[in-house]
Motif scaffolding. Structure first.
Motif, PDB file in Angstrom:
ATOM      1  N   PHE A 191      11.103  -0.777   8.347  1.00  0.00           N
ATOM      2  CA  PHE A 191      11.327  -0.995   6.913  1.00  0.00           C
ATOM      3  C   PHE A 191      10.247  -1.945   6.400  1.00  0.00           C
ATOM      4  O   PHE A 191      10.003  -2.991   7.017  1.00  0.00           O
ATOM      5  N   ILE A 192       9.639  -1.587   5.267  1.00  0.00           N
ATOM      6  CA  ILE A 192       8.547  -2.414   4.733  1.00  0.00           C
ATOM      7  C   ILE A 192       8.646  -2.541   3.218  1.00  0.00           C
ATOM      8  O   ILE A 192       9.382  -1.793   2.569  1.00  0.00           O
ATOM      9  N   GLY A 193       7.877  -3.456   2.661  1.00  0.00           N
ATOM     10  CA  GLY A 193       7.767  -3.597   1.207  1.00  0.00           C
ATOM     11  C   GLY A 193       9.038  -4.111   0.570  1.00  0.00           C
ATOM     12  O   GLY A 193       9.798  -4.895   1.145  1.00  0.00           O
ATOM     13  N   SER A 237       0.918  -6.606   3.360  1.00  0.00           N
ATOM     14  CA  SER A 237       1.050  -7.290   4.657  1.00  0.00           C
ATOM     15  C   SER A 237       2.103  -6.623   5.542  1.00  0.00           C
ATOM     16  O   SER A 237       1.860  -6.381   6.721  1.00  0.00           O
ATOM     17  N   SER A 238       3.267  -6.333   4.941  1.00  0.00           N
ATOM     18  CA  SER A 238       4.328  -5.723   5.756  1.00  0.00           C
ATOM     19  C   SER A 238       3.938  -4.299   6.134  1.00  0.00           C
ATOM     20  O   SER A 238       4.216  -3.836   7.250  1.00  0.00           O
ATOM     21  N   GLY A 239       3.258  -3.588   5.210  1.00  0.00           N
ATOM     22  CA  GLY A 239       2.813  -2.233   5.507  1.00  0.00           C
ATOM     23  C   GLY A 239       1.794  -2.222   6.631  1.00  0.00           C
ATOM     24  O   GLY A 239       1.855  -1.412   7.558  1.00  0.00           O
ATOM     25  N   ALA A 249       2.889   1.154  -2.723  1.00  0.00           N
ATOM     26  CA  ALA A 249       1.946   0.185  -2.172  1.00  0.00           C
ATOM     27  C   ALA A 249       2.117   0.008  -0.661  1.00  0.00           C
ATOM     28  O   ALA A 249       1.154   0.104   0.114  1.00  0.00           O
ATOM     29  N   ALA A 250       3.345  -0.236  -0.232  1.00  0.00           N
ATOM     30  CA  ALA A 250       3.577  -0.512   1.185  1.00  0.00           C
ATOM     31  C   ALA A 250       3.323   0.728   2.045  1.00  0.00           C
ATOM     32  O   ALA A 250       2.694   0.642   3.110  1.00  0.00           O
ATOM     33  N   GLY A 251       3.819   1.887   1.578  1.00  0.00           N
ATOM     34  CA  GLY A 251       3.660   3.114   2.359  1.00  0.00           C
ATOM     35  C   GLY A 251       2.198   3.503   2.514  1.00  0.00           C
ATOM     36  O   GLY A 251       1.751   3.902   3.597  1.00  0.00           O
ATOM     37  N   LEU A 252       1.417   3.384   1.439  1.00  0.00           N
ATOM     38  CA  LEU A 252      -0.007   3.731   1.513  1.00  0.00           C
ATOM     39  C   LEU A 252      -0.730   2.811   2.494  1.00  0.00           C
ATOM     40  O   LEU A 252      -1.530   3.272   3.327  1.00  0.00           O
ATOM     41  N   MET A 253      -0.432   1.513   2.438  1.00  0.00           N
ATOM     42  CA  MET A 253      -1.108   0.584   3.346  1.00  0.00           C
ATOM     43  C   MET A 253      -0.693   0.828   4.794  1.00  0.00           C
ATOM     44  O   MET A 253      -1.523   0.778   5.712  1.00  0.00           O
TER      45      MET A 253
END
Ligand code: FDA
Length: 397
Positions: free
Chosen positions: A367-369, A388-390, A18-22
Motif C-alpha cells: 500500500f502506498i501514497g 517516496s512511498s511509491g 502520483a504514487a502508482g506512477l513512481m
C-alpha cells in the motif's frame, strides 16, 4: 520463471496516480515486469489539477515532522531513501523549469502536464505497461495474486494498492485500497477529510459571508497542536486559504480554533497609541491601517461603533485587541471530501513495513501514497509522500 505457470507480470499496480506512477518507474527500472492499471481514461489526473495547474510537486524543506499519522515515525524511512532532492533531480533531468513560490514550495513554471509527461516517459523507459479504463473488481490471492477487471483478469507475484484516498470522488476517488486492506485483514486508521475549508454557522457565518473574497496575508491559526502562518480567506461557507486548510488537518469536530488577524503587531499597543495620536479618527479608519477595509469596517461597526477612537476606553480597546489577536471560534464542520485535498487516516501503518510498504501479514501486498495513514501538510508534502512511498515499494515489489 517460464512456461504456463509464469505470471504475465511480476507486479500489478492499481492506480496510475502520483504514487502508482513512481512505483512503476522504480520497479520497472529494476527489470520487473510491471502492469499499471487505472479505471480513469487518463493517468495522474490529480497531478494535472494540483497547485492551480502548476503542480506543487515537492517541498524543498520536506521533513518527517510535516506529516500526520498515528505513528509519526513511519514515514521516516521512505522519505529518507527517496528524498525531495531525488525528485527535483528527475525534474531537472527532464528540463522542467520550476520555482519556489513560498515556504519551500516548488511549482512548475509552466503546466503540471510536464510532470505527468515526465512520469509517463520514465514509465516507458522502464518498460511499464499502462492500461487505462479498467474497472477493478476483486483482488484475490491463491499461489499468486489475481486482479479481476471488466477487461480480463491479471495475475502477478505482487500487488500494489495506489488508488489514493477518498478526497474528490468526482475525480474518481474510491475506497478501493481500504476495501482491499480490510479484505486481507489489515486495520484502518479512522479516515477524515484533510486540507479542507472549515464551515461555520449562524452569526459567525453571516459575518464571514459578508467578507467573502477578503484574504489576509500572514495569519496564524492554531488549535492544540498545529500553528500556521499563512493566508486566510473568508468565503460564503466560512473560512479557507492555506492557514485554514493546514489547521483543518489537526481540527476535530467540536474543537475551537484561534486566529491571530494581526500576527505582525501588538494590537493593544497599536490601538492605545492611535487613541493618543489620532483621537479624532474613527475605529474603522484606524483598523483599515492594518486590515483590509471591509474587515476593518465590520470589526469597527461591531466593537467600536461610529465614534472617534479617542472616546473609547482603554479596556474596550484591549478587548478589541484580544478579539483581533486571539479570535476563538468553533467551526460547525468542514466542506468534506468533496473539497478536501487529502484524506487523513487510511491503511494503518502498524500492519505495514515502513521500509517497503508491504503488508507484514500478507507478503506481496503493498500500500502506498494517500491510501496509507500518512498525510502531509499543504505545500508539496503529499506528492513527496507519494513519490517516496511509491519508490520504496517499487524497490521491493
Ligand atoms: P491519486 O489520487 O493521485 O491517484 C489514485 C489513482 O487511482 C487515480 O489515478 C485514480 O483514478 C485511481 N483509482 C482510484 N480508485 C480506483 C479504482 N477503484 N480502480 C482503479 N483505479 C482507481 N499535493 C501536493 O503535494 N501538492 C499539490 O499542489 C497538491 N494539490 C492538490 C490539489 C487538489 C485539488 C487535490 C484534490 C489534491 C492536491 N494535492 C496536492 C494532494 C495530492 O494530489 C495527493 O496527495 C496525491 O495525488 C496522492 O497520490 P496517490 O497516487 O496516492 O493518489
Amino acid at each position: 520463471m517460464s512456461g504456463d505457470a509464469a505470471p504475465a507480470f511480476d507486479l500489478v499496480i492499481l492506480g496510475a496516480g502520483a504514487a502508482g506512477l513512481m512505483c512503476a518507474i522504480s520497479a520497472g527500472r529494476r527489470g520487473r515486469r510491471v502492469l499499471l492499471l487505472d479505471h480513469a481514461e487518463a493517468p495522474g489526473k490529480k497531478i494535472l489539477i494540483s497547485g492551480g495547474g502548476r503542480c506543487n510537486f515537492t517541498n524543498r524543506d520536506s521533513a518527517p515532522d510535516r506529516f500526520l499519522s498515528d505513528n509519526p515515525h513511519f514515514c521516516k524511512s521512505a522519505l529518507s531513501r527517496y528524498t525531495q532532492h531525488d525528485f527535483i533531480a528527475m525534474v531537472d533531468r527532464h528540463g522542467i523549469a520550476h520555482h519556489e513560490k513560498t515556504l519551500g514550495q516548488l511549482f512548475c513554471d509552466g503546466s503540471a502536464r510536464a510532470i505527468v509527461a515526465m512520469l509517463l516517459a520514465e514509465c516507458g523507459a522502464a518498460g511499464v505497461e499502462l492500461r487505462l479504463a479498467h474497472r477493478i473488481g476483486a483482488v484475490e490471492r491463491d499461489d499468486r495474486f489475481r486482479v479481476e477487471t471488466d477487461r480480463g483478469s491479471f495475475t502477478a507475484d505482487s500487488v500494489v494498492l495506489a488508488t489514493g484516498g477518498l478526497s474528490i470522488p468526482k475525480m474518481g476517488a474510491t475506497g478501493l485500497a481500504h476495501t482491499v486492506a480490510r479484505r486481507f485483514g489489515l486495520a484502518l486508521s479512522e479516515t477524515r477529510p484533510g486540507l479542507v475549508p472549515l464551515t461555520f454557522a449562524d452569526e459567525e457565518l453571516a459575518a464571514m459571508q459578508a467578507l467573502s473574497g477578503v484574504s489576509i496575508p500572514a495569519v496564524v491559526a492554531r488549535c492544540g497542536a498545529g500553528r500556521f502562518r499563512e493566508a486566510l480567506l473568508f468565503t460564503h461557507r466560512g473560512l479557507s486559504g492555506p492557514a485554514i486548510l493546514q489547521i483543518s488537518s489537526y481540527w476535530r469536530p467540536g474543537q475551537a480554533i484561534t486566529i491571530d488577524l494581526l500576527p505582525d503587531i501588538d494590537a493593544a499597543a497599536f490601538l492605545l497609541d492611535r487613541k493618543r495620536t489620532r483621537p479624532r479618527a474613527e475605529g474603522r479608519t484606524i483598523l483599515a491601517e492594518v486590515l483590509p477595509q471591509r474587515l476593518a469596517t465590520q470589526l469597527a461597526d461591531r466593537y467600536l461603533p461610529a465614534r472617534p477612537i479617542g472616546e473609547a476606553g482603554d479596556r474596550e480597546l484591549r478587548r478589541l485587541a484580544e478579539r483581533l489577536q486571539a479570535w476563538r471560534l468553533t467551526p460547525s464542520g468542514s466542506e468534506g471530501y468533496a473539497k478536501a485535498e487529502v484524506t487523513l487516516g487510511g491503511v494503518a501503518t502498524a500492519g505495514l513495513s515502513s521500509k517497503t510498504m508491504e503488508a507484514k501479514a500478507v507478503p506481496g501486498l503493498f500500500f502506498i501514497g494517500e491510501a496509507v495513514d500518512v498525510t502531509g501538510w499543504l505545500g508539496g508534502y503529499n506528492f513527496q509522500w507519494a513519490w517516496s512511498s511509491g519508490w520504496a515499494a517499487g524497490q521491493a515489489a
